[in-house]
Design a protein around this motif. Structure first.
Motif, PDB file in Angstrom:
ATOM      1  N   ASP A 159       0.845  -1.199   0.000  1.00  0.00           N
ATOM      2  CA  ASP A 159       0.000   0.000   0.000  1.00  0.00           C
ATOM      3  C   ASP A 159       0.882   1.251   0.000  1.00  0.00           C
ATOM      4  N   ASP A 162       2.200   1.740  -3.486  1.00  0.00           N
ATOM      5  CA  ASP A 162       1.150   2.240  -4.365  1.00  0.00           C
ATOM      6  C   ASP A 162       0.894   3.726  -4.104  1.00  0.00           C
ATOM      7  N   GLN A 166       1.325   7.034  -6.707  1.00  0.00           N
ATOM      8  CA  GLN A 166       0.242   7.981  -6.976  1.00  0.00           C
ATOM      9  C   GLN A 166       0.715   9.415  -6.716  1.00  0.00           C
TER      10      GLN A 166
END
Length: 168
Positions: A159, A162, A166
């Protein structure tokens, strides 16, 4: 204590303020005079030896013979010149080893103490900084950020990756 005006120097004389400087100066002058006398005698002696010629002498042979015969006298002169230099070092060495050394050591001890206190201050600052970091980490663990992808669970390393992509 005996006075410096006595005919013989003693250790007490040398330990008085300026004693080594005075002794060194007197000895330098005395030895310099002796060296000058030996040098003048050496020149005269060599000249007389060079003028002594023997039958069968080759060119420069009297000069070489005079040089070799007067060599001990030349060594005496050189040793006296060295003694003049060494007499000049008596006061310098005394000053360096008995007057300046305690001052140097005192300054070094002060610098060392200052460095220790500075390092102690840095260590205290590190401890405070580390405690603040630990407290921040503890707060982060108590109140975990919930991510929609993780399904209400604590975030994982994936996570985090990720989320990093972003942000870019």
């Amino acid at each position: 204590m005996p006075e410096i005006n006595n005919a013989r120097w003693t250790s007490d004389h040398l330990l008085k303020p300026g004693g080594t400087a005075l002794y060194g100066a007197q000895q330098r002058e005395r030895l310099r005079q002796m060296a000058d006398e030996v040098q003048a005698l050496l020149r005269e002696y060599r000249f007389d030896l060079e003028n002594m010629r023997f039958d069968g002498d080759k060119p420069f042979q009297p000069r070489i013979r005079a040089f070799l015969a007067s060599r001990p006298l030349a060594h005496l002169e050189q040793n006296l010149r060295d003694a003049v230099n060494n007499a000049g070092k008596v006061d310098k060495e005394f000053q360096r080893r008995y007057v300046e050394l305690p001052e140097k050591r005192e300054k070094k001890a002060e610098a060392k103490e200052l460095e220790k206190s500075r390092q102690k201050g840095v260590s205290s600052a590190r401890a405070v900084n580390t405690a603040a970091q630990l407290q921040g980490m503890a707060l982060g663990l108590e109140d975990p950020v919930k991510d929609s992808k993780s399904g209400g669970q604590e975030p994982t390393f994936l996570d985090f990756l990720d989320h990093g992509k972003q942000a870019l």
